[in-house]
Design an enzyme around this catalytic site. Structure first.
Site, mmCIF file in Angstrom:
data_model
loop_
_atom_site.group_PDB
_atom_site.id
_atom_site.type_symbol
_atom_site.label_atom_id
_atom_site.label_comp_id
_atom_site.label_asym_id
_atom_site.label_seq_id
_atom_site.Cartn_x
_atom_site.Cartn_y
_atom_site.Cartn_z
ATOM 1 N N ASP A 95 -2.443 10.460 3.376
ATOM 2 C CA ASP A 95 -3.837 10.073 3.578
ATOM 3 C C ASP A 95 -4.516 11.072 4.501
ATOM 4 O OD1 ASP A 95 -6.266 8.835 3.854
ATOM 5 O OD2 ASP A 95 -5.544 7.321 5.276
ATOM 6 N N ASP A 107 -12.064 6.993 4.643
ATOM 7 C CA ASP A 107 -10.782 6.810 5.319
ATOM 8 C C ASP A 107 -10.412 5.332 5.431
ATOM 9 O OD1 ASP A 107 -8.447 7.686 6.508
ATOM 10 O OD2 ASP A 107 -9.293 7.666 8.535
ATOM 11 N N ARG A 109 -7.738 -0.468 1.600
ATOM 12 C CA ARG A 109 -8.273 -1.741 1.099
ATOM 13 C C ARG A 109 -8.864 -1.595 -0.304
ATOM 14 N NH1 ARG A 109 -12.046 -2.107 6.231
ATOM 15 N NH2 ARG A 109 -10.246 -0.920 6.980
ATOM 16 N N LYS A 123 0.855 -1.195 0.000
ATOM 17 C CA LYS A 123 0.000 0.000 0.000
ATOM 18 C C LYS A 123 0.886 1.238 0.000
ATOM 19 C CE LYS A 123 -3.088 2.574 3.097
ATOM 20 N NZ LYS A 123 -3.711 2.607 4.442
ATOM 21 N N GLU A 141 -9.565 3.586 2.892
ATOM 22 C CA GLU A 141 -9.234 3.649 1.468
ATOM 23 C C GLU A 141 -8.167 2.652 1.050
ATOM 24 O OE1 GLU A 141 -5.707 4.900 3.017
ATOM 25 O OE2 GLU A 141 -7.680 5.529 3.704
ATOM 26 N N LYS A 165 -9.576 13.039 8.487
ATOM 27 C CA LYS A 165 -8.942 12.696 9.752
ATOM 28 C C LYS A 165 -8.857 13.918 10.662
ATOM 29 C CE LYS A 165 -5.927 9.066 7.877
ATOM 30 N NZ LYS A 165 -6.373 7.949 8.722
ATOM 31 N N ASP A 182 1.665 6.475 5.497
ATOM 32 C CA ASP A 182 0.682 5.522 4.985
ATOM 33 C C ASP A 182 1.171 4.819 3.722
ATOM 34 O OD1 ASP A 182 -1.682 4.320 5.701
ATOM 35 O OD2 ASP A 182 -2.941 5.628 4.480
#
Length: 503
Positions: free
Chosen positions: A275, A352, A356, A270, A354, A282, A293
């Site tokens: 993010d 959030d 996956r 990933k 995201e 967030k 991230d």
């Protein structure tokens, strides 16, 4: 920094410093006893005076010890002899390296690799000493205008092994340790880079440079948004559509196996270079840490570098799933339904969640390689941090032998992981009234339901998922990327080749 191994007695060493252990309470290690004997009890006399108790990490630097050829002797506390385990061993090495570096010892001969560490052999002790030394000396100062460097930094470290027949094992340990340490450093450097520099295009450029540096065995291709659209990677595309930076997926192919047609091991990382959470934004507190991230992609990059450095006889594919989750008028929304590359549909309940969505399309994409196994690495869930803290990586898998293999590699490397279940009762939490599934399953078992989501896109191969949300970086005063789980995955690959150092 230069590393080497030798086999010799301490009294014959001509070096800036000799490093030996002292156990608690005030007990000399066998090597320290030899030095004490030739110095007519000089060292034991100091211990009787209470100069050093022997607790883990205590140090005493001695100058011009009688009858000893080396300029200095560093005594390092190792705790109780029978309790010296891998964690304490690394602490002792860490303290040793810091002390030598801070006191101007530019070279040293280290006899700590002769200490007995429960369940560990010479190969492990030398390799961990190399990896720990490189970790201890790591700094990220590329962006600082004033760089602080030691006046006389440690430049050469010699590790002593008990017998000459262990020299080959020690040399192999140094080779492996340096390659793994280089992979860890590469992952940390990528992770620590700020998001205004390290965006998806930067990730792609690093992937290209990696291929350029290792000749004909490695190729990289970069898949942009237009090609993703043509392929049908709509979940991946949705995450990045609120960003000014184009989503780019870098695919690194390394062909090291003598059998060119051997099925590859596929690693998927990933790579959310920042993010913000998207519309489900967030909180401001610690949002700067969301540059981390992309540490899954950084891990894959580091592992690929290690494999190429050692010319591992494996075929490996590394995927850096680069993307940025931002907020603007084009950003995807809670309530959207996305059609993934697999054809399955997903209702977005939280933008959030995201990672996956990016990974599910990447996991479907790699089916074309007919992989032997697929392992994805992601800073996926805060729930994993709650479950396992910052010490253990979470692992889920649809294949018991692969899960056991990874857990074993994690224990060998000292880069530990813990397996979480993957059951139908958790799959039920992902049910949606409007699509094949929702992208979140509620707060209970959040790390597990995230794994369940990904498992629906990994049905055609043996697969494991590593959730590194708690282990990829540190916060606070020691803020920075850790480079985990490069060591675990490197050990996994070494085990696959049989080059694991077992004696």
């Amino acid at each position: 920094m230069e590393f080497s191994v030798k086999s010799g007695s301490p009294e014959k060493q001509r070096s800036a410093c000799i490093v030996v252990g002292v156990f608690e309470p005030r007990r000399l290690s066998p090597i320290a006893e030899q030095l004490d004997k030739i110095s007519d009890g000089y060292i034991s006399t100091l211990l009787r005076r209470g100069e050093l108790e022997g607790k883990v990490g205590q140090t005493l630097l001695l100058h011009h010890v009688p009858n000893v050829l080396s300029e200095r002797i560093l005594l390092i506390g190792c705790g109780k002899e029978r309790e010296l385990d891998e964690r304490q061993y690394k602490q002792v090495i860490n303290k040793t390296i810091n002390t030598l570096n801070d006191t101007g010892s530019m070279e040293a001969v280290c006899f700590l690799t002769e200490l007995h560490v429960k369940g560990r052999n010479t190969y492990w002790k030398v390799r961990q000493a190399v990896e720990t030394a490189k970790e201890t000396l790591y700094t990220f100062d590329q962006l600082k205008s004033n760089k602080i460097e030691p006046r006389r930094p440690l430049r050469k470290m010699v590790f002593n092994v008990p017998t000459r027949r262990e020299l080959t094992s020690g040399e192999r340990a140094i080779s492996h340790g340096l390659a793994i340490a280089a992979g860890i450093k590469a992952a940390k450097d990528l992770g620590n880079m700020p998001p205004n520099i390290c965006n998806p295009a930067y990730l792609a450029s690093q992937a290209r440079q990696l291929a350029d540096g290792y000749g004909k065995t490695t190729t990289t291709r970069v898949i942009g948004e237009q090609q993703m659209k043509e392929l049908g990677m709509n979940a991946y595309l949705a995450v990045g559509q609120g960003s000014a930076n184009e989503s780019l997926m870098s695919v690194i192919e390394y062909k090291g196996s003598p059998d060119a047609d051997a099925r590859p091991i596929v690693l998927v990382g990933k790579g959310l270079t920042f993010d913000a959470g998207g519309i489900s934004i967030k909180p401001a507190d610690s949002m700067d840490e969301m540059k981390y991230d992309m540490c899954g992609a950084a891990t894959v990059y580091g592992v690929m570098r290690m494999a190429m450095e050692l010319n591992l006889p494996l075929n490996i594919v590394g995927v850096l799933a680069g993307c940025e989750n931002m907020v603007d008028g084009r950003a995807f929304r809670p309530g959207d339904v996305l059609t993934t590359l697999s054809g399955q549909t997903v209702e977005v309940l939280n933008t959030d969640a995201e990672g996956r969505l990016v990974l599910c399309d990447a996991l479907t994409y790699v089916e074309r390689f007919e992989p032997e196994v697929v392992i994805d690495v992601a800073t996926l869930t805060g729930a994993c941090v709650i479950a396992l803290g910052h010490h253990l990586t979470g692992l889920v898998s649809n294949h018991n032998p692969l899960a056991h293999e990874l857990i074993g590699a994690a224990e060998q490397a000292g880069d530990r992981a813990w397996r979480l279940p993957l059951g139908d009762e958790f799959q039920e939490q992902l049910e949606s009234n409007f699509a094949d599934m929702a992208n979140i399953g509620g707060r209970p078992g959040g790390a597990i339901t995230a794994g369940c989501f990904l498992s629906r896109f990994a049905r055609k191969y043996n697969w494991a998922h590593l959730d590194i949300a708690g282990t990829a970086w540190r916060s606070g005063k020691a803020k920075g990327a850790t480079g985990r789980p490069v060591a675990m995955l490197s050990q996994f690959l070494l085990n696959r080749t049989g080059l694991n150092g077992d004696e």
